[in-house]
Design an enzyme around this catalytic site. Structure first.
Site, short mmCIF file in Angstrom:
data_model
loop_
_atom_site.label_atom_id
_atom_site.label_comp_id
_atom_site.label_asym_id
_atom_site.label_seq_id
_atom_site.Cartn_x
_atom_site.Cartn_y
_atom_site.Cartn_z
N GLU A 408 -40.51 44.70 -17.24
CA GLU A 408 -39.91 45.76 -16.42
C GLU A 408 -38.68 46.40 -17.07
OE1 GLU A 408 -42.02 46.21 -14.38
OE2 GLU A 408 -42.76 44.37 -13.52
N GLY A 409 -38.70 46.53 -18.38
CA GLY A 409 -37.55 47.04 -19.12
C GLY A 409 -36.68 45.87 -19.53
#
Length: 597
Positions: A408-409
């Site tokens: 997610e980043g």
């Protein structure tokens, strides 16, 4: 309450916590759970214990058929439809309830990831941004598990730089299809999913989202990756060779795929944090039980102070994490409450509501992934050599945890986003950040810390307020030093992000505990008071260290001495005996053999 109405109260605006103090009654906490919400927790736990864990070894060997079968059983119980509106076959639960389900899935290890990817980043793009026709076509089957979803963003040459994607889409000559070419990698559920949310650039420029289905000609999946952890989840590359996607499967507007991608990632970051709460609690339970059983030098190792200190630290950090996760769940729930999923502008309203708390979602993701890494690592250490062998589950939790700092980043990217997004909100006039910084400059001249504190947690409340002042001190100096070039100074942004993360965690624990005191009295909140005192003190010490290092990186000579003098003035306080407090906390954990709050 609309976003514009909430902005009248800075502490409820996204990022507003760093400049204003929220009252305890403004935050959602686990103590507020309704009977229905507790029932969802129990249902989820019962499902995992009775249906999933008996098949743990087979699931861990990546059994597609079994995974899908169990996901459909979860769908029958409603566990896949929590975030799907009732009109489309789901339960349409509030975001706190879906967070509770997410937390309680964690014990299922890789299977929890398979469900999480399906219900979160796989299904939510259609929930929030799909047309009425797309929702009617896909959501009922996704809510029951009849169809499984996957989210397809990462490419061989574009990870954190999502907009650098090379996968393309062009409109067919008859205008009926988009023709996709390219590839994706690291796609969770990719090996067995039925519905795929795929991002591609129309004509090589307009970043857009599409709904693809298994079986479309030219769409193929590659072999499973051999991973360090999360071995029971499917992770494959995808290939698109002249895949004809019906034009009605364009998700959202052409060229607006980034709005979908980034806001779904925000929700994914938050849901990741919720899952780590459950994993932290399991790690504590495993470690405390082992420490009580393992004998060395004629007594259980749980009786040794350094083992106790580890258990106390694990419990304290989990308390702060749990507090911030449910606080954020409450904010997101309020932000999306009343959303009409059938309205023509539902996508834009969804994006606005989710983006409001993008800062808090990134904060949750970074803190949670690093908290679980810490808790799992200490759990392995408590187990000693046994923690390094697969017979003991703490070994798997340790391996599985590592991906969370990348998912997610990456945490590095999220650390850039936290202060960067705050500054953008300030420049847009959404937060009075610059006004608060100016007020702080005037206040600093006459600032004097209180000589003493009366009442439970008054010193901790002072420390939290001071954390925010330190942020204004260092942040103001950074803006003065770098101006608009601040976005290029990654070390400075990371330091500011860490101050915000620590302050949010400390304040979340503080507000939760104060709310408990107001509801039940100090006597029933003693353990929570101890943990809040320990966490606030240690977070404050960490922030003071961050501030010193960053000021030294920006200033020198008389300017540096002036800034350090101001910091010293702000940071003056009476330290606590954390060792004694941790011994009390450890005794409770050891006695209960589980996470205690």
């Amino acid at each position: 309450m609309s976003v514009s109405e909430r902005n009248l109260k800075p502490y409820l605006a996204g990022g507003g916590f760093i400049i204003d103090d929220a009252p305890p009654e403004a935050v959602a906490t686990p103590e507020d759970f309704t009977e229905e919400q507790r029932m969802f927790a129990e249902t989820t736990r019962d499902f995992i214990e009775s249906e999933v864990l008996p098949h743990d070894e087979r699931l861990e060997k990546l059994n597609y058929e079994l995974t899908v079968k169990l996901m459909r059983k979860a769908g029958e119980l409603g566990l896949l439809g929590a975030d799907v509106p009732e009109a489309y076959g789901g339960l349409g639960l509030d975001k706190i309830s879906s967070t509770i389900i997410n937390e309680n899935l964690a014990k299922a290890s890789s299977f929890a990831l398979s469900i999480g990817a399906h219900v979160g980043i796989g299904t939510l793009p259609i929930v929030f941004f799909g047309s009425k026709e797309q929702k009617e076509k896909y959501l009922p089957a996704l809510a029951t598990g009849e169809k499984i979803a996957a989210y397809c963003l990462t490419e061989p040459a574009s990870g954190s730089d999502a907009l650098g994607a090379k996968t393309t889409a062009r409109l067919s000559s008859d205008g009926k299809h988009y023709i996709l070419n390219g590839s994706k990698i690291y796609i969770t559920n990719g090996g067995f999913a039925d519905v795929y949310i795929v991002y591609a650039k129309i004509d090589g420029t307009d970043f857009s989202a599409f709904i693809l289905e298994r079986g479309m000609e030219g769409f193929t999946t590659g072999p499973e990756e051999k991973k360090m952890g999360i071995k029971g989840s499917s992770t494959v590359p995808l290939y698109f060779e002249d895949v004809h996607v019906p034009v009605e499967n364009l998700l959202g507007e052409p060229g607006r795929g980034h709005v979908i991608a980034f806001n779904i990632l925000n929700i994914g970051r938050f849901k990741l944090a919720a899952g780590t709460v459950g994993a932290c609690k399991e790690s504590i339970a495993l470690s405390a039980a082992y420490a009580n059983t393992r004998q060395q030098f004629g007594r259980p190792i749980s009786s040794f102070p350094l083992i106790g200190a580890k258990l106390a630290d694990m419990n304290v950090r989990t308390y702060a994490l749990e507090s911030m996760v449910y606080r954020t769940a409450g904010l997101i729930n309020d932000s999306l409450a009343g959303l009409d999923y059938n309205a023509p502008d539902a996508g834009r309203e969804s994006a606005r509501g989710i983006a409001e708390y993008a800062i808090e979602c990134s904060i949750n993701k970074v803190f949670a992934s690093e908290a679980l890494d810490f808790v799992a690592d200490e759990g392995v250490q408590i187990h000693g050599g046994y923690g390094y062998v697969q017979e003991y589950k703490i070994e798997r939790i340790y391996r599985d945890s590592r991906i969370n700092r990348i998912f997610e980043g990456t945490n590095e990217i999220n650390r850039m986003l936290i202060p960067g997004t705050l500054l953008k909100k300030a420049l847009k006039g959404e937060l009075p950040l610059l006004q608060k910084a100016q007020e702080f400059q005037s206040e600093l001249l006459s600032f004097s810390p209180p000589a003493s504190f009366e009442g439970a947690l008054e010193q901790e409340a002072h420390l939290v307020r001071t954390m925010k002042k330190i942020f204004l001190l260092v942040g103001g100096a950074a803006v003065q030093k770098y101006g608009m070039n601040l976005e290029k100074e990654q070390e400075a942004l990371s330091a500011l992000a860490d101050v915000m993360i620590l302050a949010y965690a400390a304040e979340s624990a503080l507000l939760r505990t104060k709310k408990r005191i107001a509801a039940a009295g100090e006597a029933k909140a003693q353990l929570a008071i101890l943990m809040t005192r320990v966490y606030a003190q240690e977070a404050f010490d960490a922030i003071e260290g961050l501030a010193k290092r960053q000021l030294a990186a920006m200033e020198e000579g008389d300017a540096l001495r002036t800034m350090l003098s101001a910091l010293k003035k702000l940071a003056r306080h009476q330290p606590i005996n954390a060792t004694a407090l941790k011994r009390e906390i450890a005794a409770r954990v050891v006695d209960s053999e589980k996470y205690v709050d």
